[in-house]
Motif scaffolding. Sequence first.
Motif, PDB file in Angstrom:
ATOM      1  N   ARG A 154      -4.351  -0.665  -6.926  1.00 55.83           N
ATOM      2  CA  ARG A 154      -4.465  -1.690  -7.962  1.00 55.83           C
ATOM      3  C   ARG A 154      -4.791  -3.049  -7.348  1.00 55.83           C
ATOM      4  O   ARG A 154      -5.612  -3.800  -7.872  1.00 55.83           O
ATOM      5  CB  ARG A 154      -3.159  -1.769  -8.748  1.00 55.83           C
ATOM      6  N   LEU A 155      -4.158  -3.385  -6.233  1.00 55.07           N
ATOM      7  CA  LEU A 155      -4.461  -4.628  -5.538  1.00 55.07           C
ATOM      8  C   LEU A 155      -5.908  -4.651  -5.076  1.00 55.07           C
ATOM      9  O   LEU A 155      -6.578  -5.682  -5.132  1.00 55.07           O
ATOM     10  CB  LEU A 155      -3.534  -4.801  -4.333  1.00 55.07           C
ATOM     11  N   SER A 156      -6.373  -3.498  -4.611  1.00 59.45           N
ATOM     12  CA  SER A 156      -7.759  -3.390  -4.167  1.00 59.45           C
ATOM     13  C   SER A 156      -8.722  -3.729  -5.296  1.00 59.45           C
ATOM     14  O   SER A 156      -9.723  -4.418  -5.095  1.00 59.45           O
ATOM     15  CB  SER A 156      -8.024  -1.972  -3.651  1.00 59.45           C
ATOM     16  N   LEU A 157      -8.406  -3.281  -6.491  1.00 55.90           N
ATOM     17  CA  LEU A 157      -9.261  -3.548  -7.644  1.00 55.90           C
ATOM     18  C   LEU A 157      -9.186  -5.022  -8.053  1.00 55.90           C
ATOM     19  O   LEU A 157     -10.219  -5.662  -8.297  1.00 55.90           O
ATOM     20  CB  LEU A 157      -8.841  -2.651  -8.816  1.00 55.90           C
ATOM     21  N   VAL A 158      -7.984  -5.564  -8.106  1.00 59.64           N
ATOM     22  CA  VAL A 158      -7.812  -6.962  -8.529  1.00 59.64           C
ATOM     23  C   VAL A 158      -8.499  -7.917  -7.555  1.00 59.64           C
ATOM     24  O   VAL A 158      -9.211  -8.845  -7.968  1.00 59.64           O
ATOM     25  CB  VAL A 158      -6.316  -7.322  -8.650  1.00 59.64           C
ATOM     26  N   PHE A 159      -8.314  -7.691  -6.265  1.00 63.89           N
ATOM     27  CA  PHE A 159      -8.833  -8.628  -5.262  1.00 63.89           C
ATOM     28  C   PHE A 159     -10.223  -8.254  -4.745  1.00 63.89           C
ATOM     29  O   PHE A 159     -10.779  -8.975  -3.917  1.00 63.89           O
ATOM     30  CB  PHE A 159      -7.855  -8.748  -4.098  1.00 63.89           C
ATOM     31  N   ASN A 160     -10.755  -7.136  -5.226  1.00 60.58           N
ATOM     32  CA  ASN A 160     -12.105  -6.744  -4.818  1.00 60.58           C
ATOM     33  C   ASN A 160     -12.198  -6.590  -3.295  1.00 60.58           C
ATOM     34  O   ASN A 160     -13.161  -7.030  -2.657  1.00 60.58           O
ATOM     35  CB  ASN A 160     -13.135  -7.771  -5.316  1.00 60.58           C
ATOM     36  N   LEU A 161     -11.180  -5.959  -2.731  1.00 59.45           N
ATOM     37  CA  LEU A 161     -11.133  -5.693  -1.302  1.00 59.45           C
ATOM     38  C   LEU A 161     -10.836  -4.218  -1.071  1.00 59.45           C
ATOM     39  O   LEU A 161     -10.156  -3.571  -1.879  1.00 59.45           O
ATOM     40  CB  LEU A 161     -10.030  -6.521  -0.627  1.00 59.45           C
ATOM     41  N   LYS A 162     -11.301  -3.677   0.038  1.00 65.75           N
ATOM     42  CA  LYS A 162     -10.998  -2.295   0.383  1.00 65.75           C
ATOM     43  C   LYS A 162      -9.504  -2.155   0.662  1.00 65.75           C
ATOM     44  O   LYS A 162      -8.863  -3.086   1.178  1.00 65.75           O
ATOM     45  CB  LYS A 162     -11.794  -1.866   1.616  1.00 65.75           C
ATOM     46  N   ARG A 163      -8.972  -0.994   0.354  1.00 65.01           N
ATOM     47  CA  ARG A 163      -7.550  -0.772   0.608  1.00 65.01           C
ATOM     48  C   ARG A 163      -7.233  -0.914   2.094  1.00 65.01           C
ATOM     49  O   ARG A 163      -6.184  -1.433   2.470  1.00 65.01           O
ATOM     50  CB  ARG A 163      -7.146   0.615   0.101  1.00 65.01           C
ATOM     51  N   SER A 164      -8.142  -0.449   2.944  1.00 65.74           N
ATOM     52  CA  SER A 164      -7.920  -0.557   4.388  1.00 65.74           C
ATOM     53  C   SER A 164      -7.864  -2.016   4.830  1.00 65.74           C
ATOM     54  O   SER A 164      -7.108  -2.368   5.745  1.00 65.74           O
ATOM     55  CB  SER A 164      -9.034   0.172   5.146  1.00 65.74           C
ATOM     56  N   THR A 165      -8.644  -2.884   4.181  1.00 66.82           N
ATOM     57  CA  THR A 165      -8.632  -4.307   4.518  1.00 66.82           C
ATOM     58  C   THR A 165      -7.310  -4.945   4.132  1.00 66.82           C
ATOM     59  O   THR A 165      -6.723  -5.728   4.893  1.00 66.82           O
ATOM     60  CB  THR A 165      -9.789  -5.029   3.808  1.00 66.82           C
ATOM     61  N   ILE A 166      -6.814  -4.614   2.937  1.00 67.59           N
ATOM     62  CA  ILE A 166      -5.522  -5.147   2.490  1.00 67.59           C
ATOM     63  C   ILE A 166      -4.412  -4.659   3.405  1.00 67.59           C
ATOM     64  O   ILE A 166      -3.537  -5.440   3.819  1.00 67.59           O
ATOM     65  CB  ILE A 166      -5.240  -4.737   1.034  1.00 67.59           C
ATOM     66  N   ARG A 167      -4.462  -3.383   3.763  1.00 67.89           N
ATOM     67  CA  ARG A 167      -3.425  -2.807   4.618  1.00 67.89           C
ATOM     68  C   ARG A 167      -3.423  -3.488   5.990  1.00 67.89           C
ATOM     69  O   ARG A 167      -2.366  -3.782   6.557  1.00 67.89           O
ATOM     70  CB  ARG A 167      -3.656  -1.300   4.768  1.00 67.89           C
ATOM     71  N   GLN A 168      -4.605  -3.759   6.542  1.00 71.53           N
ATOM     72  CA  GLN A 168      -4.702  -4.318   7.885  1.00 71.53           C
ATOM     73  C   GLN A 168      -4.401  -5.807   7.945  1.00 71.53           C
ATOM     74  O   GLN A 168      -3.737  -6.279   8.873  1.00 71.53           O
ATOM     75  CB  GLN A 168      -6.109  -4.068   8.446  1.00 71.53           C
ATOM     76  N   TYR A 169      -4.875  -6.560   6.932  1.00 67.94           N
ATOM     77  CA  TYR A 169      -4.814  -8.016   7.025  1.00 67.94           C
ATOM     78  C   TYR A 169      -3.813  -8.678   6.079  1.00 67.94           C
ATOM     79  O   TYR A 169      -3.328  -9.773   6.378  1.00 67.94           O
ATOM     80  CB  TYR A 169      -6.199  -8.624   6.743  1.00 67.94           C
ATOM     81  N   ALA A 170      -3.551  -8.085   4.946  1.00 66.02           N
ATOM     82  CA  ALA A 170      -2.784  -8.791   3.912  1.00 66.02           C
ATOM     83  C   ALA A 170      -1.505  -8.061   3.514  1.00 66.02           C
ATOM     84  O   ALA A 170      -1.012  -8.243   2.400  1.00 66.02           O
ATOM     85  CB  ALA A 170      -3.660  -9.023   2.682  1.00 66.02           C
ATOM     86  N   SER A 171      -0.968  -7.254   4.408  1.00 63.30           N
ATOM     87  CA  SER A 171       0.321  -6.600   4.162  1.00 63.30           C
ATOM     88  C   SER A 171       1.286  -7.001   5.262  1.00 63.30           C
ATOM     89  O   SER A 171       0.932  -6.988   6.446  1.00 63.30           O
ATOM     90  CB  SER A 171       0.153  -5.072   4.145  1.00 63.30           C
ATOM     91  N   PHE A 172       2.501  -7.355   4.861  1.00 67.51           N
ATOM     92  CA  PHE A 172       3.501  -7.779   5.838  1.00 67.51           C
ATOM     93  C   PHE A 172       4.874  -7.350   5.344  1.00 67.51           C
ATOM     94  O   PHE A 172       5.252  -7.656   4.219  1.00 67.51           O
ATOM     95  CB  PHE A 172       3.456  -9.299   6.028  1.00 67.51           C
TER      96      PHE A 172
END
Length: 262
Positions: A154-172
């Motif tokens: 869902r975050l991937s859809l809202v932010f128009n980013l790949k799930r792998s990108t969110i997992r690598q850069y924007a998850s903490f």
Amino acid sequence: EGILSLVHPMFGDVDYGEKELYKDFEIVVDGKVQVVKVYKIESELKGLRRVWYLLGHEMFEERSRRQPYPAPLTKLRVLRYFSLWNQAVAALLEDLQPDVYHCMDYHAAVAPLYVSQNAQVPTILVLHNADYMGVLETDFINDRFWKTVPALRRLSLVFNLKRSTIRQYASFEGRFNMLRAGVEYIKEMQGGHGVCAVSENYGVELKRERTMFSGLPGILALDNATDPADDAGRMGIDTLKKRRFEAKAGLQAHCGLDRDPD
């Protein structure tokens, strides 16, 4: 000639005066195309050309100068707001190609993730209060569709980013974190150089107490901007403090805020 480009959403209760339409950007937020109209206002001060790029969209115009940032991050519309803002900033970064991107706190820290590889811009991330990281508690989001799919999708859809990108850069620490996107980008692209704090003590505190900033070579301290003054010892310090409080009071009055020296 130096050029200072400033980017900000347009608020509904502000009269921006005469402005020029710069261009439109089509941005995908939560699977839908949104059109952001970018307006431009120019001025000059002491040989410095200042160009304001104002982002026009109904989501921005719902805000006011007294409450510029929407909250809380458990509302889907707030996430869409930050997605739109970050993507619009990224589009301007690619279009303008500035020498440096000066990012303040988490609000537009995701923007570098949208910039194409051949258009990357050196970034300075300035931390005023890292307690507010743009952290998202996905469990509390009240959205029917959110409950039916994994949060990362869902975050991937809202932010128009790949799930792998969110997992690598924007998850903490198991949560979506917008500030971490900026920190990780600087670590990867700049060897960790470019994260700053508003004082030396605050930078030391962040390095000591916040695991997000571990691995950085350092956090550079930035002095508050004041008029140059000769070193006059204690008298000089007292004068600068007085000027600081006067400047703060003037800014609060200009913005229609309650006067608060603290």
